[in-house]
Design a protein around this motif. Structure first.
Motif, mmCIF file in Angstrom:
data_model
loop_
_atom_site.group_PDB
_atom_site.id
_atom_site.type_symbol
_atom_site.label_atom_id
_atom_site.label_comp_id
_atom_site.label_asym_id
_atom_site.label_seq_id
_atom_site.Cartn_x
_atom_site.Cartn_y
_atom_site.Cartn_z
ATOM 1 N N GLY A 112 0.785 -1.229 0.000
ATOM 2 C CA GLY A 112 0.000 0.000 0.000
ATOM 3 C C GLY A 112 0.813 1.273 0.000
ATOM 4 O O GLY A 112 0.246 2.368 -0.123
ATOM 5 N N SER A 113 2.120 1.180 0.120
ATOM 6 C CA SER A 113 2.956 2.384 0.104
ATOM 7 C C SER A 113 3.013 2.969 -1.307
ATOM 8 O O SER A 113 2.984 2.249 -2.301
ATOM 9 N N PRO A 114 3.102 4.303 -1.414
ATOM 10 C CA PRO A 114 3.061 4.939 -2.742
ATOM 11 C C PRO A 114 4.307 4.641 -3.567
ATOM 12 O O PRO A 114 5.417 4.601 -3.053
ATOM 13 N N ALA A 115 4.083 4.436 -4.867
ATOM 14 C CA ALA A 115 5.177 4.224 -5.814
ATOM 15 C C ALA A 115 4.781 4.841 -7.155
ATOM 16 O O ALA A 115 4.681 4.152 -8.171
ATOM 17 N N PRO A 116 4.545 6.156 -7.170
ATOM 18 C CA PRO A 116 4.060 6.793 -8.402
ATOM 19 C C PRO A 116 5.128 6.811 -9.490
ATOM 20 O O PRO A 116 6.328 6.817 -9.207
ATOM 21 N N PHE A 117 4.681 6.786 -10.717
ATOM 22 C CA PHE A 117 5.595 6.938 -11.852
ATOM 23 C C PHE A 117 4.815 7.522 -13.017
ATOM 24 O O PHE A 117 3.592 7.429 -13.079
ATOM 25 N N GLU A 118 5.545 8.136 -13.935
ATOM 26 C CA GLU A 118 4.968 8.730 -15.135
ATOM 27 C C GLU A 118 5.573 8.028 -16.350
ATOM 28 O O GLU A 118 6.799 8.080 -16.553
ATOM 29 N N PRO A 119 4.772 7.340 -17.180
ATOM 30 C CA PRO A 119 5.326 6.635 -18.336
ATOM 31 C C PRO A 119 6.186 7.514 -19.234
ATOM 32 O O PRO A 119 7.241 7.076 -19.716
ATOM 33 N N LEU A 120 5.764 8.738 -19.472
ATOM 34 C CA LEU A 120 6.523 9.633 -20.339
ATOM 35 C C LEU A 120 7.931 9.870 -19.820
ATOM 36 O O LEU A 120 8.876 10.015 -20.610
ATOM 37 N N ASP A 121 8.108 9.876 -18.501
ATOM 38 C CA ASP A 121 9.436 10.122 -17.939
ATOM 39 C C ASP A 121 10.432 9.046 -18.351
ATOM 40 O O ASP A 121 11.624 9.328 -18.536
ATOM 41 N N TYR A 122 9.981 7.801 -18.466
ATOM 42 C CA TYR A 122 10.872 6.734 -18.925
ATOM 43 C C TYR A 122 11.447 7.078 -20.299
ATOM 44 O O TYR A 122 12.636 6.881 -20.565
ATOM 45 N N VAL A 123 10.600 7.582 -21.175
ATOM 46 C CA VAL A 123 11.028 7.904 -22.536
ATOM 47 C C VAL A 123 11.960 9.104 -22.535
ATOM 48 O O VAL A 123 13.004 9.104 -23.210
ATOM 49 N N LEU A 124 11.614 10.137 -21.792
ATOM 50 C CA LEU A 124 12.419 11.361 -21.809
ATOM 51 C C LEU A 124 13.811 11.134 -21.228
ATOM 52 O O LEU A 124 14.764 11.813 -21.614
ATOM 53 N N LYS A 125 13.945 10.165 -20.319
ATOM 54 C CA LYS A 125 15.254 9.875 -19.734
ATOM 55 C C LYS A 125 16.155 9.101 -20.696
ATOM 56 O O LYS A 125 17.376 9.269 -20.694
ATOM 57 N N GLN A 126 15.542 8.229 -21.522
ATOM 58 C CA GLN A 126 16.322 7.403 -22.449
ATOM 59 C C GLN A 126 15.609 7.321 -23.798
ATOM 60 O O GLN A 126 15.176 6.241 -24.208
ATOM 61 N N PRO A 127 15.469 8.432 -24.498
ATOM 62 C CA PRO A 127 14.656 8.418 -25.729
ATOM 63 C C PRO A 127 15.183 7.476 -26.798
ATOM 64 O O PRO A 127 14.393 6.929 -27.582
ATOM 65 N N HIS A 128 16.497 7.261 -26.828
ATOM 66 C CA HIS A 128 17.065 6.388 -27.857
ATOM 67 C C HIS A 128 16.626 4.944 -27.700
ATOM 68 O O HIS A 128 16.707 4.163 -28.648
#
Length: 343
Positions: free
Chosen positions: A248-264
């Motif tokens: 139940g502990s929070p573990a938020p993430f944003e899918p777009l952030d994965y791409v922006l960090k490693q777009p290649h």
């Protein structure tokens, strides 16, 4: 609330002109299909507006799984003729027959796609099977790559999750080693190996619930050998399902952030839309692109505005169970072509 869009005369003209260029090839299909195959109407053609198109030129594709009913009844030629009229540039395969009406060789399939202005960009193949003769990466890697090369594909991948050995950290490390092997073999042929996600990839390791399995995949695969095709719908479904750990502990993430960090690492995307529905197990009800709540103007713009990235990615429209597959293809193309960057 679902978004709506208004006519774009420039887009209507572009699609109509492209449809005229393909009219000879598509005449038979039009006779067979009737009203369902009509080109995009003005009402569906998208929002007029200023600014650069969000969608880069030459980069709109479609995953042919979305059109499997039409391929199986009509064959590839009428389907490709329709996609040409709708303004598509690329196709991604989900098998090379899909129950196609009549036999077709890979050479014929490649030529047929090119004759309709469609670039075969990738294909989905199974990861592994208990059958030693199965057409999968694990069982028949050489054959899989031979066929991809015959089609002139630049990408060859799987929509199977790395769950072959389970959902522990070590199980995913083991799968990542195999993906690295497939990636090296693909690179030797001038191709990129990729994995397409569903929502479960964003779940947590059963032996260490603090670890997200998708992060294991990214960390344990060689970024020069293993690439990702983000299915954007399933990624946001994963955000809905797995923004809390099992305790139940929070573990938020944003899918777009994965791409922006490693777009290649993301040469391909599945552009799939959904209406937000917290009562649904997956958080969304799948719909035609443009009818849902995923902000594609924001997502695509954020990726293509990165320095050197505008033409580095391929955007494949998809719907797993469209109500009418040609209507889905037509309306999704019209909507995506209508998007303009905010000034």
């Amino acid at each position: 609330m679902s978004r709506t869009f208004q006519p774009d005369p420039e887009l209507t003209h572009r699609l109509s002109r492209r449809g005229m260029l393909g009219v000879a090839a598509g005449a038979t299909a039009a006779a067979l299909l009737g009203a369902a195959a009509a080109p995009a109407t003005a009402a569906e053609a998208g929002a007029a507006g200023r600014g650069r198109p969000v969608l880069p030129p030459g980069r709109l594709g479609i995953q042919l799984y979305s059109l499997r009913d039409k391929v199986s009844t009509l064959g590839f030629a009428p389907v490709f003729a329709e996609l040409e009229k709708y303004g598509y540039d690329e196709v991604e395969f989900a098998g090379y027959t899909q129950g196609s009406a009549g036999p077709i060789t890979l050479a014929q399939l490649r030529r047929l796609a090119r004759d309709h202005g469609l670039n075969p960009i990738g294909s989905h193949v199974g990861y592994w099977s208990d059958d030693p003769n199965a057409y999968t990466f694990a069982q028949n890697l050489t054959k899989v790559l031979d066929d991809a090369q015959a089609l002139g594909l630049k990408h060859i991948g799987t929509a199977s999750g790395p769950f072959r050995y389970g959902s522990t950290v070590d199980a995913w490390k083991r799968a990542a080693e195999e993906f690295n092997t497939y990636g090296a073999a693909a690179r030797a042929r001038g191709m990129k190996f990729y994995q397409h996600n569903h929502s479960e990839e964003f779940s947590f390791a059963t032996d260490n619930p603090k670890v997200r399995l998708y992060d294991v995949l990214l960390a344990e695969t060689d970024p020069d050998l293993v690439f990702l095709e983000m299915d954007i719908f399933w990624a946001y479904s994963g955000q809905f399902r797995f923004s809390k750990r099992p305790d139940g502990s929070p573990a938020p993430f944003e899918p777009l952030d994965y791409v922006l960090k490693q777009p290649h690492r993301y040469p391909l995307f599945h552009v799939k839309d959904g209406v937000s529905d917290p009562a649904d197990t997956y958080g969304y009800r799948m719909t035609d692109v443009g009818d849902g709540d995923i902000d594609y103007q924001r997502f695509i713009s954020a990726v293509t505005r990165l320095r050197g990235e505008r033409l580095a990615h391929h955007w494949q429209a998809e719907h797993d169970q469209p109500a009418e597959s040609f209507t889905f293809a037509r309306r999704s193309s019209a909507y995506l072509h209508s998007l303009r960057e905010k000034c």
